[in-house]
Design an enzyme around this catalytic site. Structure first.
Site, PDB file in Angstrom:
ATOM      1  N   GLY A   3       3.611   1.629   2.084  1.00  0.00           N
ATOM      2  CA  GLY A   3       5.001   1.314   2.421  1.00  0.00           C
ATOM      3  C   GLY A   3       5.479   1.963   3.707  1.00  0.00           C
ATOM      4  O   GLY A   3       6.684   2.131   3.901  1.00  0.00           O
TER       5      GLY A   3
ATOM      6  N   TYR B 274       3.425   5.351  23.713  1.00  0.00           N
ATOM      7  CA  TYR B 274       4.360   5.366  22.587  1.00  0.00           C
ATOM      8  C   TYR B 274       5.755   5.666  23.137  1.00  0.00           C
ATOM      9  O   TYR B 274       5.968   6.693  23.779  1.00  0.00           O
ATOM     10  CB  TYR B 274       3.953   6.495  21.640  1.00  0.00           C
TER      11      TYR B 274
ATOM     12  N   GLY C 156       0.822  -1.206   0.000  1.00  0.00           N
ATOM     13  CA  GLY C 156       0.000   0.000   0.000  1.00  0.00           C
ATOM     14  C   GLY C 156       0.854   1.253   0.000  1.00  0.00           C
ATOM     15  O   GLY C 156       1.381   1.663  -1.021  1.00  0.00           O
TER      16      GLY C 156
ATOM     17  N   ALA D 201      -5.458  -0.211  12.296  1.00  0.00           N
ATOM     18  CA  ALA D 201      -4.799   1.050  12.607  1.00  0.00           C
ATOM     19  C   ALA D 201      -5.632   1.916  13.552  1.00  0.00           C
ATOM     20  O   ALA D 201      -6.841   1.739  13.709  1.00  0.00           O
ATOM     21  CB  ALA D 201      -4.520   1.820  11.311  1.00  0.00           C
ATOM     22  N   SER D 202      -4.946   2.877  14.160  1.00  0.00           N
ATOM     23  CA  SER D 202      -5.590   3.861  15.026  1.00  0.00           C
ATOM     24  C   SER D 202      -5.093   5.240  14.618  1.00  0.00           C
ATOM     25  O   SER D 202      -3.982   5.388  14.111  1.00  0.00           O
ATOM     26  CB  SER D 202      -5.240   3.594  16.496  1.00  0.00           C
TER      27      SER D 202
END
Length: 607
Positions: free
Chosen positions: A182, A520, A180, A262-263
């Site tokens: 990358g 994160y 998609g 995904a978020s």
């Protein structure tokens, strides 16, 4: 009322004449606009000027064409970087360094007859055989070429082309790897080194049409290859938004979002990708998986379409996605709050979540990230400097904050102006109860927008002997602080064991839920004196991720599993779940055509 009148009433437009080809910011030849060996646009990067100053080039971002003296000082002090010693990255690989294509003339002739666009060009194959992991980018810039890359790139034009390609390769025992945007950081599109079959990269970028828009029911259908910012631009022109905005939003694709669960930064209002998807069409070796229904919810047995979400290219190729949309908000307001320490900020976020009054985005940086963000500010005029001095004096002398412990929460509100004002006031009251001090819209906006720039820093770091990467997890509220503390201590201890003196380990809370949050981490170090910095980095991150799992965290919150995290997937998932996945794989892909090796490794030639 006949069918035509009904459609006009519902404002549904799904005929071929309504289909819109999206003009993408990324051309078919990606290297015209994007870096082949780094992150993002070719005209945007951090560089060191002849005067020894770090500068960000290009005009795509707010800090473009700006000298960054504070950032220059910061990297020298924290990471002990000598900006006079640059490791110049290679410009390109020679043709003899790139593994030759193993595609047969027979397959090429069949594709030509099918009128499916394809190429065996070495650069095109290399570009679609990697993502954005530290290993990927370091190898491209300074290491050896990957031992295995795809043998052929194909560009299907639509869903039917994908069906034809899958049917073809299933008969001829060929491997397909969907590609998609990358942007993956999990090794998802890398080719298994010991795969001897022909590997075909299916670049979905030409499948980027808006197929239909249902204004009555607030639904839209796009082809899966559309890039995030292109999708949002097309919706904005019509007065709508999808609201899904991951950090990679500029370059990642809709299909990639679905394939990795995904978020986005605005998930509090718009939802994660699983909340937005009404239907996703996936082509497998046994047929097409789809709901064939656009109703909001069904109680019709198990929802097997959930297997599409998070499948990571191991079961099929996603071709079309139907999403929920919303009208564009009337206004957008940024804000920020300074807390005396990280613990106070986390407790405030917990209370906001408990009262279910999260704004569209709420994020909390620890002190290290706060200092890092401050370092990225440009030199301002005299008034601006005086204002910064006043703020610092107010925080330290009036509020009693210590600069070595304060942290910042950035906020984004969207919606009706009256509701935004009320919502902002509510959050402010909660923040004050936990010792927070409002820091204004400007800091909030800078903090939000810098998210898109931070990814460019790693390329500069590699040029000055620093390796860096991010990794994330989700964790319950009661374990958030201990997990953050444990990971930081683990990394510090391991760096000390390896005699790594100059390193950075920081974290931020990026998404919040009723029962927990996403954390994160950013980790990097000066590798001077080490022979294999990438292996050393992965060694430390592996230990850090073991600590995450032991501290109650998940394998991943939104990056997915890929190959890098498959070890933990097999270790921490129950045997029943692993058996269910294996059974699905055997059913949908009996010849292991989708053999990219993500999630669980299967025998390469057959299952």
């Amino acid at each position: 009322m006949d069918e035509k009148e009904s459609n006009e009433t519902l404002k549904i437009s799904s005929s071929p004449l309504a289909t819109t080809k999206v003009q993408s910011v990324i051309p078919k030849n990606r290297s015209e606009v994007l870096k082949w060996n780094g992150w993002g646009y070719r005209d945007s990067k951090f560089k060191v000027t002849d005067q020894g100053m770090i500068r960000f080039t290009g005009n795509r971002y707010s800090i473009g064409e700006t000298d960054l003296p504070f950032f220059t000082q910061w990297v020298q002090q924290v990471l002990n970087i000598d900006l006079t010693l640059r490791n110049v990255p290679r410009e390109k690989f020679s043709s003899i360094d790139i593994p030759p294509s193993r595609v047969s003339t027979k397959l090429l002739n069949i594709l030509k007859e099918m009128k499916i666009d394809h190429t065996t060009d070495s650069s095109a194959r290399l570009l679609r055989s990697h993502g954005q992991t530290l290993y990927d980018i370091y190898s491209l810039r300074y290491g050896k070429c990957f031992p295995r890359i795809c043998d052929l790139v194909v560009w299907p034009a639509n869903h039917n082309d994908v069906v034809s390609i899958v049917e073809l390769v299933n008969v001829h025992n060929i491997v397909l790897v969907p590609f998609g945007g990358g942007t993956n950081v999990s090794g998802a599109v890398s080719c298994p080194a010991n795969e001897n079959r022909c590997i075909v990269s299916v670049d979905t970028s030409q499948m980027n049409r808006l197929l239909w828009l249902d204004e009555s029911n607030l639904l839209v259908c796009f082809e899966a290859g559309v890039i995030g910012q292109d999708l949002e631009r097309e919706l904005n022109k019509r007065g709508y938004t999808c609201g899904h905005e991951p950090d990679s939003y500029e370059f990642s694709s809709l299909g990639g979002w679905v394939a990795t669960r995904a978020s986005g930064m605005k998930k509090n209002v718009y939802g994660n990708i699983e909340d937005l998807v009404i239907d996703a069409k996936m082509v497998t070796c046994r047929g097409v998986v789809e709901k064939n229904s656009k109703v909001p919810r069904m109680s019709s047995g198990p929802d097997f379409q959930q297997i599409v979400l998070g499948s990571e290219g191991t079961l099929g190729i996603i071709t079309e996605v139907t999403l929920k949309i919303r009208p564009l908000p009337d206004c957008r307001v940024y804000d920020s709050v300074v807390f005396p320490d990280f613990e106070s900020g986390v407790k405030c976020m917990r209370e906001v979540a408990k009262q279910r009054c999260q704004p569209v985005s709420i994020r909390l940086m620890d002190n290290t990230q706060f200092r890092f963000g401050q370092a990225l500010r440009p030199v301002e005029n005299t008034f601006g400097n005086l204002l910064d001095t006043f703020k610092k004096t107010y925080l330290t002398h009036v509020c009693g904050f210590r600069l070595e412990s304060i942290c910042v929460m950035t906020l984004l509100f969207e919606g009706k102006r009256s509701k935004v004002v009320s919502h902002r006031s509510c959050i402010a009251k909660i923040a004050v109860s936990f010792g927070g001090v409002t820091a204004g819209e400007r800091n909030g906006e800078r903090g939000y927008m810098l998210t898109f720039v931070i990814a460019y820093i790693r390329d500069l770091a590699l040029e000055y002997r620093v390796v860096a990467e991010s990794f994330e997890t989700s964790v319950s509220w009661d374990k958030t602080l201990s997990l953050c503390d444990n990971v930081k201590k683990t990394v510090a201890n391991e760096c000390n064991k390896l005699n790594i003196k100059y390193y950075l380990i920081s974290c931020r809370v990026t998404q919040t839920y009723d029962s927990g949050c996403c954390v994160y981490f950013y980790f990097g170090f000066n590798w001077t004196g080490l022979d294999d910095p990438v292996s050393t980095y992965h060694h430390i991150e592996t230990i850090a991720r073991d600590t995450i799992m032991a501290s109650g965290g998940s394998i991943s919150h939104h990056h997915g599993v890929g190959k890098l995290r498959s070890h933990w997937y097999e270790k921490h998932m129950s045997k029943t779940v692993l058996s269910l996945y294996s059974a699905s794989k055997k059913m949908l892909d009996p010849n292991n055509v989708f053999a990219n090796g993500n999630l669980i490794s299967f025998p390469l030639s057959k299952i």
